[in-house]
Enzyme design. Structure first.
Site, PDB file in Angstrom:
ATOM      1  N   HIS A 148      -4.821   0.030  -2.560  1.00  0.00           N
ATOM      2  CA  HIS A 148      -6.208   0.310  -2.155  1.00  0.00           C
ATOM      3  C   HIS A 148      -6.965   1.001  -1.832  1.00  0.00           C
ATOM      4  O   HIS A 148      -6.074   2.002  -1.295  1.00  0.00           O
ATOM      5  CB  HIS A 148      -5.627  -0.877  -0.267  1.00  0.00           C
ATOM      6  CG  HIS A 148      -5.436   0.584   0.421  1.00  0.00           C
ATOM      7  ND1 HIS A 148      -5.718   1.028   1.527  1.00  0.00           N
ATOM      8  CD2 HIS A 148      -3.810  -0.171   0.783  1.00  0.00           C
ATOM      9  CE1 HIS A 148      -5.095   1.257   2.368  1.00  0.00           C
ATOM     10  NE2 HIS A 148      -4.110   1.228   1.950  1.00  0.00           N
TER      11      HIS A 148
ATOM     12  N   ASP B  91      -2.415   7.550   1.786  1.00  0.00           N
ATOM     13  CA  ASP B  91      -2.088   5.436   2.028  1.00  0.00           C
ATOM     14  C   ASP B  91      -4.150   5.708   1.912  1.00  0.00           C
ATOM     15  O   ASP B  91      -4.525   5.445   2.926  1.00  0.00           O
ATOM     16  CB  ASP B  91      -2.462   5.212   4.274  1.00  0.00           C
ATOM     17  CG  ASP B  91      -2.650   4.360   4.568  1.00  0.00           C
ATOM     18  OD1 ASP B  91      -2.940   3.522   3.197  1.00  0.00           O
ATOM     19  OD2 ASP B  91      -2.319   4.002   5.444  1.00  0.00           O
TER      20      ASP B  91
ATOM     21  N   GLU C 201      -9.492  -2.876   2.874  1.00  0.00           N
ATOM     22  CA  GLU C 201      -7.255  -3.143   3.405  1.00  0.00           C
ATOM     23  C   GLU C 201      -6.878  -3.022   4.471  1.00  0.00           C
ATOM     24  O   GLU C 201      -6.970  -3.515   5.516  1.00  0.00           O
ATOM     25  CB  GLU C 201      -6.209  -2.994   2.736  1.00  0.00           C
ATOM     26  CG  GLU C 201      -4.917  -2.849   2.693  1.00  0.00           C
ATOM     27  CD  GLU C 201      -4.232  -2.318   3.253  1.00  0.00           C
ATOM     28  OE1 GLU C 201      -3.280  -2.516   3.806  1.00  0.00           O
ATOM     29  OE2 GLU C 201      -5.194  -0.850   3.603  1.00  0.00           O
ATOM     30  N   GLU C 202      -7.270  -1.984   5.075  1.00  0.00           N
ATOM     31  CA  GLU C 202      -7.024  -1.176   6.520  1.00  0.00           C
ATOM     32  C   GLU C 202      -7.492  -1.807   7.892  1.00  0.00           C
ATOM     33  O   GLU C 202      -7.471  -1.981   8.953  1.00  0.00           O
ATOM     34  CB  GLU C 202      -7.429   0.079   6.810  1.00  0.00           C
ATOM     35  CG  GLU C 202      -7.686   1.409   6.154  1.00  0.00           C
ATOM     36  CD  GLU C 202      -5.698   0.954   5.513  1.00  0.00           C
ATOM     37  OE1 GLU C 202      -4.908   0.640   6.538  1.00  0.00           O
ATOM     38  OE2 GLU C 202      -5.160   2.477   5.460  1.00  0.00           O
TER      39      GLU C 202
ATOM     40  N   ASP D  96       0.807   0.941  -2.503  1.00  0.00           N
ATOM     41  CA  ASP D  96       0.366   1.369  -1.366  1.00  0.00           C
ATOM     42  C   ASP D  96       1.705   2.426  -0.412  1.00  0.00           C
ATOM     43  O   ASP D  96       2.506   1.778  -0.204  1.00  0.00           O
ATOM     44  CB  ASP D  96       0.183   0.219  -0.265  1.00  0.00           C
ATOM     45  CG  ASP D  96      -0.888   0.758   1.149  1.00  0.00           C
ATOM     46  OD1 ASP D  96      -0.707   1.902   1.364  1.00  0.00           O
ATOM     47  OD2 ASP D  96      -1.282  -0.051   1.485  1.00  0.00           O
TER      48      ASP D  96
ATOM     49  N   HIS E 238      -3.447   6.898   9.161  1.00  0.00           N
ATOM     50  CA  HIS E 238      -4.700   6.742   9.382  1.00  0.00           C
ATOM     51  C   HIS E 238      -5.384   7.946  10.172  1.00  0.00           C
ATOM     52  O   HIS E 238      -5.825   7.459  11.241  1.00  0.00           O
ATOM     53  CB  HIS E 238      -4.537   5.387  10.667  1.00  0.00           C
ATOM     54  CG  HIS E 238      -3.925   4.141   9.519  1.00  0.00           C
ATOM     55  ND1 HIS E 238      -3.139   3.259  10.247  1.00  0.00           N
ATOM     56  CD2 HIS E 238      -3.704   3.808   8.557  1.00  0.00           C
ATOM     57  CE1 HIS E 238      -2.858   2.275   9.182  1.00  0.00           C
ATOM     58  NE2 HIS E 238      -3.189   3.143   8.008  1.00  0.00           N
TER      59      HIS E 238
HETATM   60 ZN    ZN Z   1      -3.207   2.138   6.332  1.00  0.00          ZN
END
Ligand code: ZN
Ligand code: NAG
Length: 388
Positions: free
Chosen positions: A196, A215, A249-250, A277, A356
């Site tokens: 992603h 990520d 995706e998140e 991922d 994140h």
């Molecule tokens: Zn993530």
């Protein structure tokens, strides 16, 4: 007697089929216009309406979900609902595992590894992390898609004999997913490698800094480099290979769900889907291991990936703790009954805690280029072994 039997059946049925009527088109459109999101939180419950703020709360609380706002289909729901209640049996049903031949192209694949370049991946990741964030509705999130389309198109243009194509897959939100295709000498089934391309700062999604180096910048650059290596080698597969970089995706696996449901409804045959991922972090002090996710995956494909790791890579694999419901894009393919798997950067318990956040950079102690190099090699081996 008749009454008792039907009363019994009614109680029995209501235990298992607690589902309300499918959501009508009218309600979907009304709530969509209000900006509400339709959120699926578990396998065996109906999706629920959430505000934008409530979905962001779920993300901050590390509760995974599918956002099915775009793909919910009232006509299909009646049948999906019934199969959903049978899905616990299906998940463990060994008879539905896909089967794959053992790795057998070592003499062709191993020499390609010398051409997999860490410095290329460093350069790609430098570009991707330079965007303030790659959030699915932000301007820089859109620019990141354009950057991937351009970069992968430039690679394809260097190898015109491959007939590889690159296209943006448009969604109902600003950021597009990207599909790069190496055609086969036959039409299918397709081998898919996914990552992603979006990122998120969960404290401040729309404008916060979210470099997303691990990520999922790591998986995204693994795939750019694997695509380049295969084309440069003159790779001419029998069956097609696709590289996917998913948007959104998140925020509930939205890009991958849109593509997987579109493939399903067009009856596209998929040989295997492998998700990359988070591939770059090795917790300091912990033995380097590829964590194979055990849940919401195809067990036969996961065994095949284990055999690729044994045949081709410098580090071992181990079965991870479960990743849980809706944990990454492989789950969108799994949900459409396509065989999918997830080779993760470590056991789930040892994964990168900086994601994140502003802190998800290559400067994190434990960020390892030699580790993520192994996943780029895995991508090359996976495509070659399944599609040649
Ligand atoms: Zn993530
Ligand atoms: C990518 O980053 C390099 C520096 O590492 C820079 O020179 C180049 O212009 C960037 N490319 C794009 C398209 O932004």
């Amino acid at each position: 007697m008749m009454f008792q039997l039907s009363a019994y059946l009614f109680v029995f049925a209501s235990l298992f089929l607690t589902r309300a009527e499918p959501i009508s088109r009218k309600e979907l459109e009304k709530n969509y216009a209000k900006g509400l999101h339709l959120i699926s939180l578990t396998d065996n419950s109906d999706p629920v309406w959430k505000t934008e703020a409530e979905t962001l709360e779920l993300i901050r609380a590390h509760i995974n979900f599918f956002d099915v706002t775009d793909i919910y289909d009232p006509e299909k729901e009646a049948t999906v609902a019934l199969s959903r209640y049978a899905s616990f049996a299906a998940i463990d049903d060994i008879s539905i595992q896909a089967t794959y031949a053992s790795p057998s192209h070592q003499s062709a694949v191993t020499p390609l590894f010398k051409t997999v370049s860490v410095s290329n991946m460093q350069s790609y990741l430098g570009n991707l992390t330079a965007f303030n964030n790659r959030y699915y509705t932000s301007t820089t999130g859109v620019q990141a898609t354009t950057w991937i389309v351009n970069t992968v198109s430039q690679i394809a243009a260097l190898y015109p004999n491959s007939k590889a194509t690159v296209s943006a897959f448009k969604h109902t939100w600003a950021q597009s997913s990207i599909v790069a295709k190496i055609p086969g000498s036959t039409n299918g089934p397709i081998t898919i490698l996914g990552a992603h391309m979006d990122s998120i700062n969960s404290a401040s999604p729309s404008s916060g800094r979210a470099p997303g180096a691990d990520d999922d910048g790591s998986g995204s650059v693994n795939l750019i480099e694997a695509f380049r290596v295969l084309l440069a080698s003159g790779f001419k597969p029998t069956t097609p290979v696709e590289f996917h970089w998913y948007a959104a995706e998140e925020v509930g696996l939205r890009g991958s769900q849109a593509i997987a449901t579109s493939y399903k409804s067009s009856n596209v045959q998929v040989k295997a889907m492998l998700q990359f991922d988070m591939t770059a972090y090795v917790k300091p002090g912990v033995k380097e291991t590829i964590g194979l996710m055990p849940d919401y995956v195809d067990a036969g494909l996961t065994s095949f990936v284990a055999s690729l790791i044994d045949s081709y890579l410098l580090i071992p694999w181990a079965t991870s703790q479960p990743c849980g419901y809706a944990c990454s894009d492989h789950a969108s393919w799994y949900k459409q009954s396509y065989p999918a798997a997830l080779p993760f950067e470590s056991l789930f318990s040892n994964s990168n805690a900086n994601i994140h956040k502003t802190a998800d950079t290559t400067a994190v102690s434990g960020f390892s280029w030699t580790h993520t190099l192994e996943y780029a090699k895995l991508a090359v081996a996976f495509a070659y072994e399944l599609a040649i």
